[in-house]
Every structure is written in structure tokens, then in C-alpha cells.
Design an enzyme around this catalytic site. Structure first.
Site, PDB file in Angstrom:
ATOM      1  N   HIS A 267       0.850  -1.192   0.000  1.00 10.33           N
ATOM      2  CA  HIS A 267       0.000   0.000   0.000  1.00 10.33           C
ATOM      3  C   HIS A 267       0.889   1.247   0.000  1.00 10.33           C
ATOM      4  O   HIS A 267       1.816   1.358   0.791  1.00 10.33           O
ATOM      5  CB  HIS A 267      -0.896  -0.006   1.239  1.00 10.33           C
ATOM      6  CG  HIS A 267      -2.067   0.916   1.146  1.00 10.33           C
ATOM      7  ND1 HIS A 267      -1.926   2.285   1.070  1.00 10.33           N
ATOM      8  CD2 HIS A 267      -3.407   0.677   1.114  1.00 10.33           C
ATOM      9  CE1 HIS A 267      -3.124   2.848   1.003  1.00 10.33           C
ATOM     10  NE2 HIS A 267      -4.036   1.885   1.022  1.00 10.33           N
ATOM     11  N   ARG A 338      -2.755   0.870  -6.440  1.00 11.19           N
ATOM     12  CA  ARG A 338      -1.781   0.863  -5.352  1.00 11.19           C
ATOM     13  C   ARG A 338      -0.403   0.350  -5.767  1.00 11.19           C
ATOM     14  O   ARG A 338       0.609   0.872  -5.322  1.00 11.19           O
ATOM     15  CB  ARG A 338      -2.329   0.020  -4.195  1.00 11.19           C
ATOM     16  CG  ARG A 338      -3.530   0.646  -3.541  1.00 11.19           C
ATOM     17  CD  ARG A 338      -4.175  -0.265  -2.522  1.00 11.19           C
ATOM     18  NE  ARG A 338      -5.275   0.425  -1.865  1.00 11.19           N
ATOM     19  CZ  ARG A 338      -6.072  -0.144  -0.962  1.00 11.19           C
ATOM     20  NH1 ARG A 338      -5.889  -1.411  -0.629  1.00 11.19           N
ATOM     21  NH2 ARG A 338      -7.034   0.548  -0.409  1.00 11.19           N
TER      22      ARG A 338
END
Length: 645
Positions: A267, A338
């Protein structure tokens, strides 16, 4: 060996699930009371599944690793949940949500499962509203939406930065209703230690009471795994410490194959590491990328001055800031998926432009505050800003946030078919515990969607289809020899670990594992790193079983023993992850092989050789696992190179 039969229904993509439901086998209400189901895990996937199955009339036992389902890691999901309601009239549809999800996963997910996910997503929002979930609303009172990475429409429903918490409370209330009605029994502070398989079918589990150390046997007609992912093999991740993946490893040992273990999501929006003794990292919601702009200084001298504390980022002029995502991906800007945003941040930091300690970039709300006003930003993200300030002691309204990529989610998991059933009949897996819906990269706001879709709207149909012909199957006694052997095996493992009495703590070895995984099987992988990692992990496994020291005893509350058991599973799983990453000689989604990139530095897939699910079969202690392939056939979608520019 079990055959990999995905059981995808025939017919048009948009009709598969409808036809499945209209032709499934049913269990009449009186007979449902004669059938027992075990659910392991009380997050969104587990709580919603148990509540739904209990409401149907089945006898459900649900097992919680902590003291309440409200502590499940689903509570940490901040930004929102996807559904194609198209309230904005901006062009969204089920087909577009399906296409975005398949594309976001870099064409490594099963087409039929993903379409079904997109199809039932709207029902989740209706269910949430009926439960009283406080979704954000616009001035007219309609449910509001915001954008997330990998999409050019606004389809993410949210409740400030607390969406996971609110949805979990909704699922918990549905679960509590069934507990009160007596259809569901809740067991807290119990961890699954083993799966019991009788005549080739999952018929129960062995648990350990985390307060007393007692081993217990539980029988059923079917078992549901809803235990989340395995990101904590990296030690530092955004996951709670109890997110461990061990239960899935026990199922793997009993014959449930493990799919795509190398597909791990990094992330991009996490608070950077601050020291050597952190136990986890904190996620800042992807929703912040709606209004926040990501940048580093254009001049490497400015980056150096910031790192040395000689320059404040707010003093850097606009023309001297490199908004690198907007520069490289003008069509999507800061809302690229991401995996792409994470690699871009790493590239800038590796090139010397990082800030903080060198491994951070800025997420800046200066432009948004000037455009919308501080009050509007506070209304949208206030609790997230407050959390950041408490952790970092910097006011994000006045200064840009510092962020850096971190391990967040695992797309791999137990292999399941269209019914969400593993290669062991009677063993089902839902949510992050299975592999089926996200391919090589999960789009933001899709984890909540999958967990609730599986629990509320898919499993009640597919499990009933399985249980329909089990009505004449008698309940299994926990005195059965398979239960006795499973408990004996668990006790032997516990005694073996306690008897080692080595010199290294569990945390020390876990950190060593995390270092190996991040450095060699992390964001940037190549054959040299992976080839080095495999013997390093084997050596660490040997050291664990010869040199770990666990204090305390087996017959009381012993967190060190619990951590040691999970570490043993983490090390084994990490070996499979490294082997899976080595065999996949391509770059796709979160799996980035540095040898396989385009001229522009983007991931380069090899659809001819690797358009398959890598499915690993356990062959026994000391034996090499074997990989099988589930070929991915896209009948209804146009496969193409991902492009967010």
C-alpha cells in the site's frame, strides 16, 4: 491429488450467478436444524457468513481469536466500499466495476468470480443502509461517493475514515441477533490449531483456548475459513498482530491447496517506519489521494536539505515540486492503483529524492485546502488527520503528510472454486483467506466488498448447495479417531516448541524473517534475490526449530507460545511465496520482477506463459510442494496491457 475444477457455470457472464441460484439444491427449514457449520474468524467475512447461515436456520459455531468480533482487523479499513450504484450519473455500471477490478488485478483473477462480486455489490450497500450504517450523504440526502485508485468514476461509499468499523458493527449486530436467537454459538479467545478431515471431507477443527491453553475438539458438517491474510510474514505491515494466516496453513497441510502465494499488495499510503522496535505500521487511507497530491522535491539538493533538517517542505515553491504521479500518469494522476503508486514512490526514493529518513514522500493537502477550505477537508478526513497528528506529532493541515509503501493485503490464499469451496470437500474459504477475486493486485475499497459479498450473498447459496445431500450424514463424534489423532498432533507440536529452550526470542526470529522477505521477496524482486532468499528461509526455519526460546508453559495464557506457533507457519509459507515468485517470470500487479519491465519501467506481463493461477499442494514435512495450474480463460473481457496514462 484433488482435481482443480473451478465449477464455473455455463452461459453468459451476466447470467451465470442467476442461473446458479435458480438451479441450486436446497435444504428445507426443518432439516437445516440438523446440520452444523463451523465458521473460523469474526471479521466482516466471518461475521456476515455466520449471521446469514444462522438466519437460514443452520446450527453455527463461530470462533473468535480475540475477546470480541469488534476487534477484528476489518475495523481498520478506512476509506470505503465499492458498488456500482451510479448515483453520480458519471457512467458507472456493473460491467465497468467488473472491468476495473479485472484490469486492476492485471488480468490474473477468475473472470466469473469477479463478475459475480461486481453484480452483488449493490446489495451490500442496501443491506448496510437497512442496518443503519452511517454512510456519508450529500446535501440532498443521497448516499455520497468518492473516488479510489484504478477507477475514473466515483463508486466508493464511505463513513468518514471509519467505513470498516461501521460495516463491522453492522455485521456484528446481525451476528448478535442470531446468537440471541440461538442459531449461532460464539466462542471467544480460541485459535484454530488443526482441521479434522474424515473420509476426505472437512468435519471439524481443533482449537486452543488462549486463556487456559486447553485443546478442544469441535465437529460439524462443513467448515468456513474467514481468517484473513498472511501479510505479517513481513513482520512490519499494516495488519494487526493477530492477523497471522496460520489457520490457512493448517488447512494447506491437510490438503487444501494454496493459490498465488506471491501476490502481495504494497500500500503506497502508510506512515513511514520510525525505528527498529515497531511491531506494525499505520495505514493512511487511500481516500486521502482524492484531495491530497503526492510529491517530492524536483531538486535532489532540496531533498537532502529536508532530510538534514535544514529546509521546511512548506517553503518549497510550487514550480520546484515534482508531482510525479500526475506527471507520469496524467489520466489517473494520484489515483493510480496501489501497486503502481507504491513502485513510483520507491523509484523516487531510490533515486535520492526521498524525504524524512530518505524513505518517504509527501502527501500534501495545501491545494485542496485552498480550493475547498479547511472545514470541508476536516469534514471528509478529520479523524484520519487526527490519527496522523497523534502518531507523528505534525499538523497535516499546516504541513504535508509523509508516507511510504508498506505491506497491506495478500491476494493469494486458499484456492477455491466458484462455490468458494477449497480442494477439501466441505471446507470453504471467504474474504482475504481465499484467492479468487483480486488477481495480482487489489483495487482499493474492494476488500470490504469481497468480505461482505462472500458472507451475506454468496456463501448462503453455495454452502446450501453442498449441504443439501448431507442431511443423512450423521454428526461425527469428537471421540472419533481422526479427532484424537489431530489433537495428539497439535499437542506434540506444542511440546516440541516448548522443549527447544534455545537462545533467540520469537520476536527476534520474526524480525529476521521480515527482513529477508522485505529485502528479497518484497516490492522489487528478481531471480538473484529470490534464489538467495530460498536457502536463507530454509536456514531460518532450521534455526527456529533448534534455537527458539519460548517462556511460560502450555497450560495457561502464553502469548509467546501463540506467537511461536504462528512464526513456524509464517516461515513455511514464506518459502512457498519465494518459490511461487521465482517461477512466475513476469511482472503483474503487486508481483514486480525487475527483469520483466517495459521500456518505460512498467510491469510487463507474459500472458502466453503465465496466464494461470499457481496452485501449491503440500506433500508432507521435508518434501517440496508441487505447483499445479488453473488456466485463466477470458471469454468476455478484452485482455490488454494496463495503461493508466
Amino acid at each position: 491429488m484433488s482435481t482443480l475444477d473451478s465449477k464455473i457455470p455455463e452461459g453468459q457472464l451476466s447470467e451465470k450467478w442467476t442461473k446458479y441460484k435458480s438451479s441450486q439444491k436446497l435444504v428445507n427449514p426443518a432439516n437445516k436444524r440438523k446440520l452444523d457449520v463451523i465458521v473460523v474468524g469474526t471479521g466482516l467475512a466471518g461475521s456476515s457468513a455466520a449471521a446469514s447461515l444462522g438466519a437460514l436456520g443452520f446450527n453455527v459455531k463461530i470462533f473468535c481469536i480475540s475477546d470480541s468480533p469488534r476487534r477484528a482487523h476489518s475495523i481498520a479499513a478506512q476509506g470505503g466500499i465499492n458498488a456500482a450504484k451510479n448515483y453520480q450519473n458519471d457512467g458507472d455500471s456493473v460491467e465497468r466495476l467488473f472491468n476495473d477490478t479485472i484490469k486492476g488485478g492485471d488480468y490474473r483473477a477468475r473472470e466469473a468470480n469477479v463478475y459475480r462480486l461486481a453484480e452483488v455489490a449493490n446489495s451490500i450497500i442496501d443491506q448496510g443502509v437497512a442496518q443503519g450504517i452511517p454512510f456519508a450523504r450529500d446535501y440532498a440526502g443521497l448516499l455520497d461517493n468518492r473516488s479510489f485508485g484504478g477507477s475514473q468514476v466515483s463508486r466508493t461509499f464511505y463513513a468518514k475514515g471509519q467505513t470498516g468499523q461501521q460495516l463491522l458493527l453492522g455485521a456484528y449486530s446481525a451476528l448478535s441477533k442470531e446468537i440471541k436467537a440461538g442459531t449461532v454459538e460464539m466462542y471467544e479467545r480460541k485459535e484454530m490449531m488443526d482441521l479434522v478431515v474424515i473420509d476426505g471431507q472437512a468435519r471439524g477443527i481443533i482449537t486452543r483456548d488462549l486463556q487456559t491453553g486447553e485443546l478442544e475438539r469441535w465437529s460439524s458438517h462443513a467448515v468456513v475459513m474467514a481468517t484473513g491474510g498472511y501479510g505479517n510474514v513481513y513482520f512490519l505491515s499494516t495488519n494487526a498482530m493477530e492477523c497471522n494466516g496460520s489457520a490457512a496453513v493448517q488447512c494447506y497441510h491437510k490438503g487444501a491447496m494454496f493459490a498465488n502465494p506471491c501476490f502481495v499488495q504494497i500500500h503506497p499510503t502508510c506512515i513511514p517506519v520510525k525505528g527498529d522496535y515497531q511491531s506494525k505500521l499505520t495505514l493512511m487511507s487511500e481516500s486521502l489521494r482524492n484531495d491530497g497530491r503526492i510529491w517530492v522535491p524536483k531538486n535532489i539538493e532540496d531533498s537532502k536539505a529536508i532530510r538534514e533538517g535544514k529546509l521546511n517542505p512548506t517553503s518549497i515553491k510550487e514550480e520546484d515540486r515534482d508531482y510525479y504521479l500526475e506527471r507520469r500518469y496524467p489520466a489517473f494522476g494520484n489515483l493510480v492503483p496501489r501497486d503502481i503508486a507504491s513502485r513510483a514512490a520507491k523509484e523516487r526514493c531510490d533515486a535520492g529524492y526521498g524525504v524524512g529518513a530518505g524513505f518517504a514522500v509527501y502527501l500534501d493537502f495545501k491545494t485542496a485546502i485552498e480550493r475547498l477550505g479547511r472545514d470541508k477537508i476536516q469534514e471528509r478526513y478529520g479523524n484520519l488527520f487526527q490519527m496522523y497528528e497523534k502518531i507523528v506529532d505534525v499538523d497535516p493541515y499546516e504541513n504535508p503528510m509523509m508516507i511510504y509503501p508498506a505491506v497491506h493485503y495478500t491476494m493469494g490464499g486458499l484456492w477455491v472454486d466458484y462455490d468458494l469451496q477449497t480442494t477439501i470437500p466441505g471446507l470453504f474459504a471467504t474474504g482475504e483467506a481465499n484467492f479468487s477475486d483480486h488477481g495480482a493486485n487489489r483495487l482499493g475499497a474492494s476488500a470490504l466488498m469481497q468480505g461482505l459479498a462472500d458472507g451475506y450473498f454468496i456463501l448462503p447459496y453455495t454452502m446450501q448447495n453442498f449441504l443439501a445431500d448431507k442431511i443423512h450424514q450423521p454428526r461425527v463424534s469428537i471421540e472419533n479417531k481422526e479427532f484424537e489423532q489431530a489433537e495428539k498432533d497439535v499437542r506434540t507440536k506444542l511440546e516440541s516448541i516448548m522443549a527447544i529452550k534455545g537462545e533467540k526470542t520469537v520476536d527476534t526470529l520474526q524480525r529476521e524473517l521480515g527482513h529477508i522477505m522485505w529485502e528479497y521477496v518484497g516490492m522489487g524482486r528478481n531471480a538473484e534475490k529470490l534464489t538467495k532468499a530460498i536457502p536463507m528461509l530454509a536456514a531460518l526455519r532450521k534455526e527456529f526449530w533448534s534455537n527458539v526460546r519460548v517462556t511460560g508453559d502450555m497450560t495457561s495464557m502464553n502469548p509467546e507460545l501463540a506467537k511461536a506457533l504462528r512464526l513456524a507457519d509464517h516461515i513455511e509459507l514464506s518459502q512457498v511465496m519465494a518459490k511461487d515468485a521465482l517461477q512466475r517470470e513476469e511482472s503483474c500487479g503487486g508481483h514486480y520482477r525487475e527483469e520483466y519491465v517495459t521500456d518505460e519501467g512498467e510491469a510487463r506481463r507474459d500472458d502466453e506463459k503465465f496466464m494461470f493461477v499457481g496452485v501449491w499442494e503440500y506433500k508432507g514435512e521435508g518434501q517440496e510442494p508441487i505447483m499445479h495450474k488453473e488456466e485463466l480463460n477470458y471469454e468476455f473481457i478484452n485482455v490488454q496491457q494496463r495503461n493508466y496514462k
